[in-house]
Motif scaffolding. Structure first.
Motif, PDB file in Angstrom:
ATOM      1  N   ARG A 257       0.466  -1.204   0.243  1.00 23.41           N
ATOM      2  CA  ARG A 257       0.199   0.114  -0.071  1.00 23.41           C
ATOM      3  C   ARG A 257       0.980   1.307  -0.015  1.00 23.41           C
ATOM      4  O   ARG A 257       0.583   2.346  -0.950  1.00 23.41           O
ATOM      5  N   ALA A 258       1.571   0.987   0.790  1.00 18.83           N
ATOM      6  CA  ALA A 258       3.002   2.599   0.545  1.00 18.83           C
ATOM      7  C   ALA A 258       3.225   2.512  -0.549  1.00 18.83           C
ATOM      8  O   ALA A 258       3.684   3.813  -0.749  1.00 18.83           O
ATOM      9  N   ARG A 259       3.665   1.744  -1.578  1.00 21.69           N
ATOM     10  CA  ARG A 259       3.768   1.839  -2.908  1.00 21.69           C
ATOM     11  C   ARG A 259       2.441   1.823  -3.690  1.00 21.69           C
ATOM     12  O   ARG A 259       3.548   1.875  -5.084  1.00 21.69           O
ATOM     13  N   GLY A 260       2.028   2.240  -3.740  1.00 22.96           N
ATOM     14  CA  GLY A 260       0.709   2.423  -4.577  1.00 22.96           C
ATOM     15  C   GLY A 260       0.017   1.644  -5.419  1.00 22.96           C
ATOM     16  O   GLY A 260      -0.704   1.256  -6.522  1.00 22.96           O
ATOM     17  N   VAL A 261       1.037  -0.309  -4.562  1.00 24.08           N
ATOM     18  CA  VAL A 261      -0.006  -1.565  -5.477  1.00 24.08           C
ATOM     19  C   VAL A 261      -1.651  -0.920  -4.645  1.00 24.08           C
ATOM     20  O   VAL A 261      -2.300  -1.287  -4.157  1.00 24.08           O
ATOM     21  N   ALA A 262      -2.608  -1.406  -5.448  1.00 26.93           N
ATOM     22  CA  ALA A 262      -4.249  -1.075  -6.387  1.00 26.93           C
ATOM     23  C   ALA A 262      -4.513  -2.209  -5.238  1.00 26.93           C
ATOM     24  O   ALA A 262      -3.829  -3.792  -4.889  1.00 26.93           O
ATOM     25  N   ASP A 263      -5.513  -2.274  -4.386  1.00 26.19           N
ATOM     26  CA  ASP A 263      -6.039  -3.771  -3.523  1.00 26.19           C
ATOM     27  C   ASP A 263      -6.712  -4.782  -4.565  1.00 26.19           C
ATOM     28  O   ASP A 263      -6.431  -5.688  -3.810  1.00 26.19           O
ATOM     29  N   ASP A 264      -6.908  -4.388  -5.601  1.00 32.35           N
ATOM     30  CA  ASP A 264      -6.938  -5.511  -6.349  1.00 32.35           C
ATOM     31  C   ASP A 264      -6.419  -6.349  -6.828  1.00 32.35           C
ATOM     32  O   ASP A 264      -7.047  -7.076  -7.973  1.00 32.35           O
ATOM     33  N   LYS A 265      -5.438  -5.639  -7.065  1.00 35.49           N
ATOM     34  CA  LYS A 265      -4.247  -6.575  -7.654  1.00 35.49           C
ATOM     35  C   LYS A 265      -3.525  -7.209  -6.635  1.00 35.49           C
ATOM     36  O   LYS A 265      -2.596  -8.173  -7.225  1.00 35.49           O
TER      37      LYS A 265
END
Length: 505
Positions: A257-265
């Motif tokens: 999450r801190a590095r911007g990965v989307a939850d749906d990934k």
């Protein structure tokens, strides 16, 4: 404070269909791994490879000159992982073992980012061997057997039980008898499972053979589907003539999450369970079931507080039909539902120990599209190693990792008594299980019977391929050989041969 929660954030796989010219032989195992992880990095949004803390590599066999490729792979990726290693062996359970170990390190806070990869350039290796061979020669189908014999022939090797294709039919035939099936019913079940595998592979861009095969095509002997080892035909066994690589990247939920990965990934990693059978095939209690498989599957579900009804997808290892047939009975998976997300080792591809990396990739992609939970079951060796894990769309609770995934004591507790081996036994006995080996023209080379003596000891006996009546008795389905009476006699080669006793079942 809760422990970090492991998630898979990037997956990648590659099929390298090299050209037929001598100047283009395709990627080697290292190149396949690199390509797969670069694809996984792109899938995860990029920038993850340089910050890897851990790199686990499935041991490869197609390019032995490369040795341990973990450090070279890290250098190619521009990574300097503190943990960098290959699996101890290229067994089918290796990818899940490496994933479970990575999840433990993430959960313990020892690392932030981990990658697992594997690759096998078996098709390219076979082509190179053919080019290097004398004119008119071709790579031998018996290469695995030759290597084993050079290491020193064991008792079972002497009777032809060397390679996986020699041994797994023992489980198939024993299992069919235990399930109360006729030969036709057992073959129909295998063909139905494999036909559904082909349907999954046909829709999967990552599969090697993307074509549907009917159950009739799979179970019917033909020029294109020759018998291999009874009761298996070519379309029922793993297809290792592939160049395939697969890999995936995992990190903690917080880091993702801190590095911007989307939850749906993100796909969450559930707890795993592993157990093993004795390495010596003849030192097992029986061949109709696997205690380690049963414990591994049941514990993986229990640890994650799931039942079979909760599963949207499964991947039940499929080097030979007996494995998913045993596994589906353990968890109650219905025949009409596909037991793969990748396509199985015949149609998806059989890159030796790395198949389950492709299964992880496909399971992540399947869960991103639909469903909540997926079960992965890996088998390795000669039905020796079992490792199961669950992946899901939601976290499996706080402090799931690190975990102890070793359930060997539980498997040992339910294992039955192991019969003593009596190598030189001569006398009355009953068939415990059996198989028949075929040559490339489809003619029987030799039958092999594992039998029990009158006192319960276990021994092996040969059936000469020239004994047409005995081969017919073993393979016709007119009666069930398992449990039938006969006797071990001294053969002309000094080994024990089998003589059936007519009319005695």
């Amino acid at each position: 404070m809760n422990n970090p929660i492991p998630v898979i954030i990037g997956v990648g796989q590659v099929n390298d269909r090299e050209s037929s010219g001598r100047e283009s032989l395709g990627l080697d195992s290292l190149g396949l791994m690199e390509a797969a992880l670069r694809s996984a990095d792109t899938d995860a949004g990029g920038g993850w490879l340089p910050v890897l803390d851990s790199l686990g590599v499935v041991d490869q066999i197609s390019c032995p000159e490369l040795g341990d490729v973990s450090a070279p792979l890290a250098r190619r990726l521009g990574a300097s992982p503190r943990v960098c290693y290959k699996s101890a062996y290229g067994s089918g359970d290796s990818p899940l073992l490496l994933l479970n170990e990575a999840a433990n390190r993430i959960g313990a806070g020892e690392i932030k980012v981990a990658a697992v990869a594997g690759g096998e350039a078996l098709r390219t290796a076979a082509r190179r061997a053919a080019m290097a061979a004398p004119a008119g020669a071709s790579p031998s189908d018996d290469a695995v057997r030759a290597v084993a014999m050079r290491r020193g022939p064991s008792y079972r090797h002497r009777y032809g039980l060397v390679a996986p294709v020699d041994v797994y039919p023992l489980y198939e035939n024993a299992g069919r008898a235990a399930y109360g099936q006729t030969l036709a019913q057992g073959q129909e079940e295998s063909a139905e499972i494999w036909s559904r595998f082909s349907a999954v592979a046909a829709k999967n861009p990552g599969a090697w053979l993307r074509r549907r095969a009917s159950a009739d095509e799979i179970k019917t002997v033909s020029a294109a589907n020759r018998p291999i080892a009874f009761p298996y035909c070519k379309l029922m066994v793993a297809n290792s003539s592939v160049n395939q690589g697969a890999g995936f990247i995992a990190t903690s939920l917080a880091e993702a999450r801190a590095r911007g990965v989307a939850d749906d990934k993100m796909i969450f990693v559930g707890r795993g369970a592993a157990a093993h059978e004795p390495v010596d095939v003849l030192a097992r209690a029986g061949f109709a079931e696997s205690p380690s498989m049963a414990v591994s599957l049941r514990q993986a579900l229990a640890l994650n507080e799931l039942s079979t009804a909760d599963l949207d997808h499964v991947e039940l290892y499929s080097c030979f039909p007996c494995v998913p047939k045993m596994a589906r009975r353990v968890i109650g998976w219905p025949l009409h539902r596909p037991a793969t997300v990748f396509g199985g080792l015949t149609f998806g591809g059989g890159p030796v120990g790395n198949y389950m990396s492709h299964a992880v990739v496909s399971m992540v992609m399947a869960l991103r599209e639909r469903g909540r939970y997926g079960l992965l079951f890996a088998n390795g060796g000669l039905a020796t190693h079992s490792h199961s894990m669950v992946l899901g769309r939601a976290a499996f609770g706080p402090n799931a990792f690190p975990q102890n995934f070793d359930f060997q004591s539980e498997a040992d507790a339910i294992r039955g008594p192991v019969p003593p081996i009596e190598e030189d036994y001569i006398g009355p006995a009953r068939v415990e299980t059996f198989t028949v080996f075929y040559d490339r023209e489809g003619s029987a080379r030799q039958g092999v019977i594992v039998a029990r003596s009158a006192t319960g000891s276990r021994f092996i006996a040969k059936v000469p391929g020239t004994d047409g009546a005995a081969i017919h008795w073993l393979t016709s389905g007119e009666q069930e050989p398992v449990g039938a009476a006969g006797e071990g006699i001294k053969g002309t080669d000094g080994d024990t041969w089998w003589r059936a006793i007519p009319g005695r079942g």
